[in-house]
Design a protein around this motif. Structure first.
Motif, PDB file in Angstrom:
ATOM      1  N   LEU A 195       0.845  -1.184   0.109  1.00 49.75           N
ATOM      2  CA  LEU A 195      -0.149   0.057   0.307  1.00 49.75           C
ATOM      3  C   LEU A 195       0.837   1.392   0.068  1.00 49.75           C
ATOM      4  CD1 LEU A 195      -2.580  -0.625   3.224  1.00 49.75           C
ATOM      5  CD2 LEU A 195      -2.541  -1.556   0.302  1.00 49.75           C
ATOM      6  N   SER A 196       1.483   1.991  -0.608  1.00 51.03           N
ATOM      7  CA  SER A 196       1.559   3.508  -1.386  1.00 51.03           C
ATOM      8  C   SER A 196       1.091   4.289  -0.850  1.00 51.03           C
ATOM      9  CB  SER A 196       2.567   2.975  -2.268  1.00 51.03           C
ATOM     10  OG  SER A 196       1.990   3.017  -3.699  1.00 51.03           O
ATOM     11  N   ILE A 197       1.298   5.453  -0.978  1.00 53.71           N
ATOM     12  CA  ILE A 197       0.022   6.908  -1.279  1.00 53.71           C
ATOM     13  C   ILE A 197      -0.969   7.033  -2.348  1.00 53.71           C
ATOM     14  CG2 ILE A 197       2.510   7.982   0.531  1.00 53.71           C
ATOM     15  CD1 ILE A 197       3.328   9.590  -2.033  1.00 53.71           C
ATOM     16  N   ASN A 198      -0.403   6.212  -3.239  1.00 54.37           N
ATOM     17  CA  ASN A 198      -0.542   6.548  -4.991  1.00 54.37           C
ATOM     18  C   ASN A 198      -1.700   5.158  -4.853  1.00 54.37           C
ATOM     19  OD1 ASN A 198      -0.877   9.725  -5.009  1.00 54.37           O
ATOM     20  ND2 ASN A 198       1.180   9.189  -5.281  1.00 54.37           N
ATOM     21  N   PHE A 839      -5.894  10.694 -20.611  1.00 55.19           N
ATOM     22  CA  PHE A 839      -5.468  11.706 -20.898  1.00 55.19           C
ATOM     23  C   PHE A 839      -5.898  12.352 -18.916  1.00 55.19           C
ATOM     24  CE2 PHE A 839      -7.246  16.093 -20.200  1.00 55.19           C
ATOM     25  CZ  PHE A 839      -6.436  16.769 -20.966  1.00 55.19           C
ATOM     26  N   LYS A 840      -6.891  11.722 -18.214  1.00 56.66           N
ATOM     27  CA  LYS A 840      -7.135  11.627 -16.555  1.00 56.66           C
ATOM     28  C   LYS A 840      -5.757  11.474 -16.030  1.00 56.66           C
ATOM     29  CE  LYS A 840     -10.116  10.310 -12.740  1.00 56.66           C
ATOM     30  NZ  LYS A 840     -11.067  10.268 -12.778  1.00 56.66           N
ATOM     31  N   ARG A 841      -5.496  10.204 -16.488  1.00 57.92           N
ATOM     32  CA  ARG A 841      -3.976   9.267 -16.115  1.00 57.92           C
ATOM     33  C   ARG A 841      -3.102  10.028 -15.808  1.00 57.92           C
ATOM     34  NH1 ARG A 841      -4.495   3.970 -18.156  1.00 57.92           N
ATOM     35  NH2 ARG A 841      -6.664   4.371 -16.547  1.00 57.92           N
ATOM     36  N   ALA A 842      -2.741  11.273 -17.313  1.00 55.38           N
ATOM     37  CA  ALA A 842      -2.070  11.846 -17.071  1.00 55.38           C
ATOM     38  C   ALA A 842      -1.251  12.741 -16.772  1.00 55.38           C
ATOM     39  CB  ALA A 842      -1.713  11.874 -19.128  1.00 55.38           C
ATOM     40  N   HIS A 843      -2.640  13.367 -15.923  1.00 54.56           N
ATOM     41  CA  HIS A 843      -2.670  14.457 -15.115  1.00 54.56           C
ATOM     42  C   HIS A 843      -2.580  14.018 -13.962  1.00 54.56           C
ATOM     43  CE1 HIS A 843      -4.648  17.986 -12.492  1.00 54.56           C
ATOM     44  NE2 HIS A 843      -4.978  16.893 -11.865  1.00 54.56           N
ATOM     45  N   MET A 844      -3.090  12.422 -13.467  1.00 55.71           N
ATOM     46  CA  MET A 844      -2.847  12.442 -12.283  1.00 55.71           C
ATOM     47  C   MET A 844      -1.782  11.739 -11.711  1.00 55.71           C
ATOM     48  SD  MET A 844      -5.793  11.872 -10.344  1.00 55.71           S
ATOM     49  CE  MET A 844      -7.548  12.806 -10.215  1.00 55.71           C
ATOM     50  N   MET A 845      -0.729  11.064 -13.008  1.00 56.56           N
ATOM     51  CA  MET A 845       1.006  10.797 -12.870  1.00 56.56           C
ATOM     52  C   MET A 845       1.532  12.376 -12.379  1.00 56.56           C
ATOM     53  SD  MET A 845       1.215   7.577 -15.073  1.00 56.56           S
ATOM     54  CE  MET A 845       1.096   8.574 -16.659  1.00 56.56           C
ATOM     55  N   ARG A 853       5.994  20.722  -9.033  1.00 48.40           N
ATOM     56  CA  ARG A 853       5.707  21.631 -10.337  1.00 48.40           C
ATOM     57  C   ARG A 853       5.086  22.903 -10.209  1.00 48.40           C
ATOM     58  NH1 ARG A 853       8.450  20.459 -14.958  1.00 48.40           N
ATOM     59  NH2 ARG A 853       6.477  21.081 -15.945  1.00 48.40           N
ATOM     60  N   PRO A 854       5.434  24.080 -10.006  1.00 49.09           N
ATOM     61  CA  PRO A 854       3.838  24.543 -10.402  1.00 49.09           C
ATOM     62  C   PRO A 854       2.850  24.251 -11.679  1.00 49.09           C
ATOM     63  CG  PRO A 854       5.567  25.436 -11.174  1.00 49.09           C
ATOM     64  CD  PRO A 854       6.504  24.463 -10.455  1.00 49.09           C
ATOM     65  N   MET A 855       2.868  24.024 -12.153  1.00 50.11           N
ATOM     66  CA  MET A 855       2.118  23.227 -13.347  1.00 50.11           C
ATOM     67  C   MET A 855       1.110  22.587 -13.386  1.00 50.11           C
ATOM     68  SD  MET A 855       2.481  26.060 -14.430  1.00 50.11           S
ATOM     69  CE  MET A 855       0.633  25.765 -16.308  1.00 50.11           C
ATOM     70  N   ALA A 856       1.903  21.344 -12.431  1.00 51.35           N
ATOM     71  CA  ALA A 856       1.433  20.300 -11.972  1.00 51.35           C
ATOM     72  C   ALA A 856       0.209  20.887 -11.110  1.00 51.35           C
ATOM     73  CB  ALA A 856       2.489  19.323 -11.051  1.00 51.35           C
ATOM     74  N   LEU A 857      -1.097  21.008 -11.777  1.00 48.90           N
ATOM     75  CA  LEU A 857      -2.498  21.598 -10.942  1.00 48.90           C
ATOM     76  C   LEU A 857      -3.020  20.682 -10.892  1.00 48.90           C
ATOM     77  CD1 LEU A 857      -2.917  25.089 -12.927  1.00 48.90           C
ATOM     78  CD2 LEU A 857      -1.409  24.403 -11.025  1.00 48.90           C
ATOM     79  N   ARG A 858      -3.854  21.388  -9.613  1.00 50.47           N
ATOM     80  CA  ARG A 858      -4.664  19.724  -8.977  1.00 50.47           C
ATOM     81  C   ARG A 858      -5.408  19.790  -9.885  1.00 50.47           C
ATOM     82  NH1 ARG A 858      -5.095  20.057  -2.468  1.00 50.47           N
ATOM     83  NH2 ARG A 858      -4.951  22.110  -2.738  1.00 50.47           N
ATOM     84  N   HIS A 859      -6.835  18.964  -9.700  1.00 52.67           N
ATOM     85  CA  HIS A 859      -8.119  18.647  -9.766  1.00 52.67           C
ATOM     86  C   HIS A 859      -8.768  20.015  -9.606  1.00 52.67           C
ATOM     87  CE1 HIS A 859     -12.302  18.093 -10.784  1.00 52.67           C
ATOM     88  NE2 HIS A 859     -12.224  16.971  -9.973  1.00 52.67           N
ATOM     89  N   LYS A1133       6.297   6.963 -18.350  1.00 49.16           N
ATOM     90  CA  LYS A1133       6.233   8.028 -17.332  1.00 49.16           C
ATOM     91  C   LYS A1133       7.533   7.497 -16.141  1.00 49.16           C
ATOM     92  CE  LYS A1133       4.874  11.969 -15.026  1.00 49.16           C
ATOM     93  NZ  LYS A1133       4.767  13.312 -16.156  1.00 49.16           N
ATOM     94  N   VAL A1134       7.676   7.130 -15.765  1.00 51.92           N
ATOM     95  CA  VAL A1134       9.301   6.541 -14.976  1.00 51.92           C
ATOM     96  C   VAL A1134      10.497   6.337 -15.985  1.00 51.92           C
ATOM     97  CG1 VAL A1134      10.023   5.117 -13.863  1.00 51.92           C
ATOM     98  CG2 VAL A1134       7.449   4.613 -13.133  1.00 51.92           C
ATOM     99  N   LEU A1135      10.641   6.206 -16.983  1.00 50.85           N
ATOM    100  CA  LEU A1135      11.605   6.686 -17.542  1.00 50.85           C
ATOM    101  C   LEU A1135      11.842   7.912 -17.477  1.00 50.85           C
ATOM    102  CD1 LEU A1135      13.801   5.457 -19.448  1.00 50.85           C
ATOM    103  CD2 LEU A1135      12.277   5.202 -21.458  1.00 50.85           C
ATOM    104  N   GLU A1136      10.868   9.009 -17.835  1.00 49.77           N
ATOM    105  CA  GLU A1136      10.484  10.113 -17.976  1.00 49.77           C
ATOM    106  C   GLU A1136      11.233  11.063 -16.966  1.00 49.77           C
ATOM    107  OE1 GLU A1136       8.197  13.279 -18.857  1.00 49.77           O
ATOM    108  OE2 GLU A1136       7.520  11.702 -18.878  1.00 49.77           O
ATOM    109  N   MET A1137      10.539   9.446 -16.097  1.00 52.69           N
ATOM    110  CA  MET A1137      11.197  11.115 -14.870  1.00 52.69           C
ATOM    111  C   MET A1137      12.646  10.404 -14.786  1.00 52.69           C
ATOM    112  SD  MET A1137       8.327  12.334 -12.798  1.00 52.69           S
ATOM    113  CE  MET A1137       8.261  11.861 -10.822  1.00 52.69           C
ATOM    114  N   SER A1138      12.933   9.292 -14.740  1.00 49.48           N
ATOM    115  CA  SER A1138      14.827   9.657 -14.155  1.00 49.48           C
ATOM    116  C   SER A1138      15.365   9.923 -15.524  1.00 49.48           C
ATOM    117  CB  SER A1138      14.726   7.481 -15.002  1.00 49.48           C
ATOM    118  OG  SER A1138      14.537   7.314 -16.055  1.00 49.48           O
ATOM    119  N   HIS A1139      15.194  10.786 -15.971  1.00 42.73           N
ATOM    120  CA  HIS A1139      15.601  11.882 -17.278  1.00 42.73           C
ATOM    121  C   HIS A1139      14.988  13.013 -17.080  1.00 42.73           C
ATOM    122  CE1 HIS A1139      16.551   7.770 -19.251  1.00 42.73           C
ATOM    123  NE2 HIS A1139      17.394   8.301 -19.358  1.00 42.73           N
ATOM    124  N   GLN A1140      14.147  13.379 -15.972  1.00 43.83           N
ATOM    125  CA  GLN A1140      13.703  14.192 -15.542  1.00 43.83           C
ATOM    126  C   GLN A1140      14.690  16.047 -15.887  1.00 43.83           C
ATOM    127  OE1 GLN A1140      10.920  14.455 -12.137  1.00 43.83           O
ATOM    128  NE2 GLN A1140      10.600  16.458 -12.074  1.00 43.83           N
TER     129      GLN A1140
END
Length: 1150
Positions: A195-198, A839-845, A853-859, A1133-1140
């Motif tokens: 059980l993780s936070i998300n 699309f929603k999952r991309a926002h959620m991730m 990040r300031p642009m990662a706005l919440r729902h 997404k994980v691969l992208e985060m590793s090269h963030q």
């Protein structure tokens, strides 16, 4: 305790054990000599044998064995030694007592016994059981270590495995883990639940097969405990398309509570942030731990049970006993200590509760410890009362913390008091407390009648000095003497009660006071008791002058909220004389406007006007304001906001209570949502809008004492009283008539005033008189029949149904967005649904792992449906790579950036789903001219900028020599002369200038080269790659010549003359499209900006090559892309985060 499976060899010990219990698969045995009367010799012999053979057996007089049918070998799984002639066995656990071994036996029966029947192979049964027991051992070890240190070694090991198995970014924090089974059909898979936070994750490697499950908490639509044909107790996770059952937990209650908390926290953080920001402790997901979640659950129960402010933080809970003078004994229970309160709840529900605001406390002292009074403390309050608590185990730390918080409360809210209460307080000693004196009920913002009459002339309007019922006295015509005598009897009963149980907010709250409340509070005491029961009196005393300042700041302001308030003012109890004149209307206006100014998140919600009107009838204006604060912010949380989530949750809870308590009615009315829509006003207005006022105020009495529980049980009582007629109703309209007529005929025989007309009087025009129901009888029935619901049960149901309600809102948002988008695109509806989910999952991730990040706005649920989910450039690039048919290799990210700039009309760095789908629809289903137009727009401003990521290419220099041959060689030796086609094309294009559509700006040479590079990238790895490259080379050469013709034509004024001068000045073998920048840096240095081509030029040129036409007109299948996207969205997404860090630099110009 369970032991690690260990093979032990021991022979010739066939008669050392006696079978106590047995089943198909398990046998419970007792060691001979243990628990036998008169068996001393046997016990000594067996003990001696144990000492010689295996000393560990001395402490294990009981064991449980696994018996596989058809096998001659028995495997002990709970402290075992040997069975029936077998030389091989497995020691799994020990049992020192019969009680301990019975716990193991019960667990096996409930969790494993039925599961084993699904296995066909007996070896699989043995492997499964041993594997499960090993997992239980690991879990027990982890639990013990967790109690000893914050981060035990076992947890670190589990964290390493979690990260390796699921490869989440570092931001995905593991909260806890458990051993369990996941059911796939009828087959259980033993493994580990993380059980993780998300996310909820499950991993199993069983019988050579690996299973991984990843379920985001925001995808869970239902979380419940249930049972199946094999197990009596499982946890079922329901998502949009699947149900998953998890079972065989060592402690299922603990697991379910943690899962419930995690789901609730995550859904509210990501989907309901409209009100969740009031709970800041869990806003930072990386700080959430299992201990935090358990503390949150306890804290929420504490606040709900005592109906305290949301800001209250629980610090300590301890078992103790409180001296209760009315029973002349100590009552066992628990003491709760928070920021501003000391509370007590008896172990027996409803026996005795106490709420002590620290503001009222004078001293906290430790008394001498004696055998009769172990570890006692005395809490003295200002109303000359003292509370004695005993049997406090950690008394020193508790008292130290209490004294520290007491000092802080008194420093923040100093109390000033005198020794002379007002005459009115003396006449009504119920509320006398030396704690408030200058803030006493009768001294709050007193104003003269002259000031009230001249309020329009005053700069600062003054609150009305007394309850409106005191001003607008109504004389009843029906037996006034008898009614008044009943009122006097009630007052006498209450006065007697106050003498024995206390008269302030610190009174002992027992079952006796509940019965008095159910009878109806006397009119003269009603408002003041509402203040005490809700503890609004503490807020009132702690904020002197606060309401007056709010009134001064808010009145005179004009906005949407004040307009809504003005519109509803004259709809608030219009039948009551107090609101038929300006006095009551002005007081109502001030309270509602002041509250909207205090809490702009709520502002004003319909039904607040009706509730506030009744509060003003029985309380002074400032008191009514603080009662409204208590109702909106504590007693009915989340009711009065944009989406009334709290009211919808309670409606869903009410439906479940109907199914539980009124099953016949629930079975008849298969769709209980109809009843819920009828009962919504019961909860929003506390029955005030659908019941005669003199009866409804008795309901409000119960609400202020018992909270929402009173409304639930009264609603059930109303439905039960009408169950027969409701079962006979043919439709929802008839059911509404039945309930409205019943509620309209609920009377209050004890009310001293005359009956007030009801909103539903028009339902009462019956030919025959309708039977009257007394409100006191209805309330008594509700307590007797449905009063067994505890606060803990209601809070659990709320948590359960909040998931359902929030997901219902998500489904509504999705359906509304799709309803708008479907008519405008050619993508199939089922594909649009999957695209919306992606699309929603991309926002959620981005919310999961990029909250910094300031642009990662919440729902934002307050926005229109189509704008509730929006993604930024990074998320768009990630999604574009997954679903776009225009993949261009390394050029894909550059193309995604340009598309994002083009779609971002308002330049807020965010795009919504509709814009994303419109663009994708052109790529998949657009005509060739639409696709070329989109590509064209991607290579002119604003999509293409000077700071484009591809700006390092030599495009800023005039790199092209446009002296190109119009006669091109073909591989087979043929030639094609484009000169005649070029002349005709220019003439045709000249005729197309007059268009209704806005003409796009022409493309410069630099932009044109970027356009060509994109086309070359799109053709990479296409089956017709070679033909496409040849065709684009031809078209590029043609367009370069067109651009040069236009350039020369603009300088000489004669396009046709320039066309005739065109010569094939370059060697035929020179057919590359791009020239190196260094070879002709001086070519047309002054006129590079004048070289242009238009969309029409490009489209007409592309149409000359059939291979290009085929490429852009070939049908594209989006389904394969969607399947691939669903499988790879997380990994990409994980691969992208590793090269963030690298990507961050590249996107810094956006």
């Amino acid at each position: 305790m369970w032991l690690k499976p260990e093979e032990v060899l021991l022979k010739n010990a066939l008669k050392l054990w006696v079978t106590q219990k047995s089943s198909c698969y398990f046998v419970l045995q007792r060691r001979r000599g243990h628990g036998e009367g008169g068996g001393r010799l046997t016990g000594r012999l067996v003990g001696a044998l144990d000492a010689v053979l295996d000393s560990s057996a001395r402490v294990a007089p009981f064991r449980i064995l696994l018996q596989v049918p058809g096998s001659q070998v028995y495997s002990p799984i709970a402290c075992g030694e040997l069975l029936n002639g077998s030389d091989i066995y497995w020691a799994i656990a020990t049992g020192a007592t019969l009680e301990e071994i019975n716990r193991h036996w019960d667990w096996l029966e409930q969790n494993l016994l039925h599961t084993l029947s699904v296995f066909d192979n007996k070896d699989d049964i043995a492997s499964f059981v041993k594997g499960k027991v090993k997992a239980l051992i690991a879990e027990e070890t982890s639990s013990r270590l967790a109690e000893q240190e914050e981060e035990p070694e076992k947890f670190r090991e589990a964290l390493v495995k979690f990260e390796a198995r699921f490869n989440f970014p570092e931001a995905e924090k593991l909260v806890t883990y458990y051993s369990c089974c996941c059911w796939k059909g009828r087959v259980p898979r033993q493994g580990w639940l993380y059980l993780s936070i998300n996310h909820l994750c499950f991993y199993s490697f069983f019988l050579g097969k690996e299973l991984k499950l990843v379920i985001p908490w925001v995808d869970i639509q239902k979380l419940e405990r249930t049972s199946n044909v094999f197990l009596t107790d499982t946890i079922r996770i329901t998502t949009q398309n699947k149900e998953r059952d998890f079972s065989t937990f060592l402690n299922l209650d603990e697991v379910f509570k943690i899962m419930e908390q995690l789901a609730d926290v995550t859904l509210r953080r990501l989907l309901d942030n409209e009100v969740f920001d009031l709970d800041p402790n869990l806003q930072e997901p990386s700080q959430i731990t299992k201990r935090d979640l358990e503390a949150r659950a306890q804290n929420e129960f504490f606040r709900a049970f005592f109906r305290l402010p949301r800001e209250e933080k629980l610090h300590a809970v301890a078992d103790c006993s409180l001296w209760t003078p009315f029973s002349r004994c100590h009552t066992a229970g628990r003491i709760f200590s928070s920021d501003s309160y000391i509370c007590f709840a008896s172990r027996e529900d409803g026996c005795c509760n106490v709420v002590l605001p620290l503001r009222e406390v004078v001293s906290i002292e430790k008394m001498e410890d004696t055998s009769l009074l172990p570890n006692p403390i005395i809490v003295s309050i200002r109303s000359k009362m003292a509370f004695q608590f005993i049997e406090l185990k950690d008394r020193e730390n508790l008292v130290e913390g209490l004294l520290l918080r007491l000092k802080q409360v008194h420093a923040n809210h100093p109390v000033h008091y005198d020794s002379s209460p007002s005459d009115d307080d003396m006449a009504s000693p119920v509320f006398y407390s030396t704690s408030i004196c200058t803030d006493k009920f009768e001294d709050l913002e007193m104003v003269s009648s002259q000031s009230s009459e001249e309020r329009e002339k005053e700069k600062r309007p003054l609150p009305h000095p007394e309850p409106l019922t005191a001003v607008f006295q109504q004389s009843g015509s029906q037996s006034p003497d008898s009614r008044l005598s009943r009122e006097q009897i009630k007052i006498s009963l209450w006065n007697d009660h106050f003498v024995e149980y206390g008269r302030t907010v610190c009174m002992f709250r027992t079952e006796k006071i509940r019965k008095l409340v159910a009878m109806g509070i006397p009119e003269s005491l009603r408002g003041r008791l509402w203040l005490l029961f809700s503890d609004a009196v503490t807020d009132l005393a702690s904020h002197p002058g606060y309401y007056g300042n709010l009134v001064e700041q808010s009145l005179g302001r004009c906005c949407l909220v004040t307009e809504e308030i003005e519109r509803d003012l004259h709809r608030s109890l219009p039948e009551h004389p107090a609101f038929q004149n300006e006095t009551g209307i002005a007081a109502l206006r001030r309270v509602l406007t002041a509250y909207a100014h205090r809490n702009p998140k709520i502002g004003y919600c319909q039904s607040m006007n009706i509730l506030t009107s009744v509060l003003l009838l029985y309380a002074k204006e400032e008191e009514a304001f603080w009662l409204l604060v208590a109702v909106c912010e504590r007693m009915l949380p989340d009711y009065f906001n944009h989406r009334v989530i709290g009211a919808q949750v309670d409606q869903s809870v009410f439906e479940e209570l109907i199914k539980e308590h009124l099953p016949e009615l629930a079975e008849h009315m298969s769709d209980l949502s109809a009843l819920a829509s009828i009962s919504l006003s019961w909860f929003l207005t506390l029955f005030l809008s659908i019941m005669p006022l003199e009866s409804a105020v008795n309901v409000v009495d119960c609400f202020f004492y018992d909270g929402i529980k009173a409304i639930f049980q009264l609603g059930l009582a109303v439905l039960e009283a009408n169950a027969e007629e409701l079962c006979g109703s043919k439709d929802d309209g008839q059911a509404l008539m039945v309930l409205s007529r019943f509620l309209d005929h609920i009377k209050n025989e004890d009310s001293p005033g005359p009956p007030i007309g009801s909103h539903h009087a028009f339902f009462s025009d019956d030919q025959e008189p309708y039977p009257v129901t007394d409100i006191a009888d209805l309330i008594r029935d509700s307590y007797e029949k449905f009063g067994n619901q505890s606060v803990e049960q209601i809070e659990h149901l709320r948590c359960k149904h909040r998931i359902r309600v929030l997901q219902g809102h998500e489904d509504t948002t999705k359906q509304n967005v799709l309803r708008v988008v479907i008519p405008e695109v050619s993508i199939l509806p089922e594909d649009l649904e999957e695209l919306y989910d992606l699309f929603k999952r991309a926002h959620m991730m981005s919310c999961y792992w990029e909250n910094h990040r300031p642009m990662a706005l919440r729902h934002d649920p307050s926005r229109p449906y189509a704008e509730q989910y929006r993604i930024d450039a990074r998320q768009f690039a990630h999604l574009f790579q997954l679903v776009s048919p225009w993949t261009c290799g390394v050029h894909t990210d550059i193309l995604a950036e340009r598309i994002f700039r083009l779609l971002d009309d308002n330049m807020d760095q965010l795009i919504e789903f509709k814009a994303f789908i419109s663009c994708l629809d052109i790529m998949y289903n657009g005509e060739m001219n639409e696709k070329i137009k989109l590509l064209y727009r991607l290579h002119i401003p604003p999509a293409l900028t000077e700071n484009d990521r591809d700006s390092q290419s030599p495009l800023k220099n005039p790199l092209l020599s446009t002296s190109r041959p119009l006669v091109l060689g073909k591989p087979n030796g043929d030639t094609i002369d484009y000169q005649k086609q070029l002349k005709q094309m220019i003439k045709d294009l000249a005729k197309e200038k007059d268009k209704t559509e806005k003409e796009l700006p022409k493309m410069s040479q630099r932009e044109f080269i970027q356009f060509c590079k994109t086309l070359y990238s799109m053709f990479h790895e296409d089956p017709e790659e070679n033909d496409l490259y040849q065709a684009i080379a031809t078209v590029t050469t043609l367009l370069l010549q067109i651009g040069e013709v236009g350039q020369r034509g603009s300088s000489s004024g004669s396009c046709s003359q320039e066309c005739e001068e065109l010569q094939a000045s370059a060697p035929p073998e020179q057919d590359s499209v791009f020239a190196e920048a260094g070879k002709s840096p001086q070519a047309f240095p002054e006129t590079e900006g004048d070289w242009t081509v238009s969309l029409e030029h490009i489209l007409a040129s592309l149409l000359t090559e059939q291979s290009l036409v085929n490429f852009f007109e070939k049908p594209l299948n989006i389904k394969s892309k969607l399947e691939n996207a669903k499988l790879n969205q997380y990994s990409l997404k994980v691969l992208e985060m590793s090269h963030q860090p690298l990507t961050e630099l590249k996107l810094s110009d956006l």
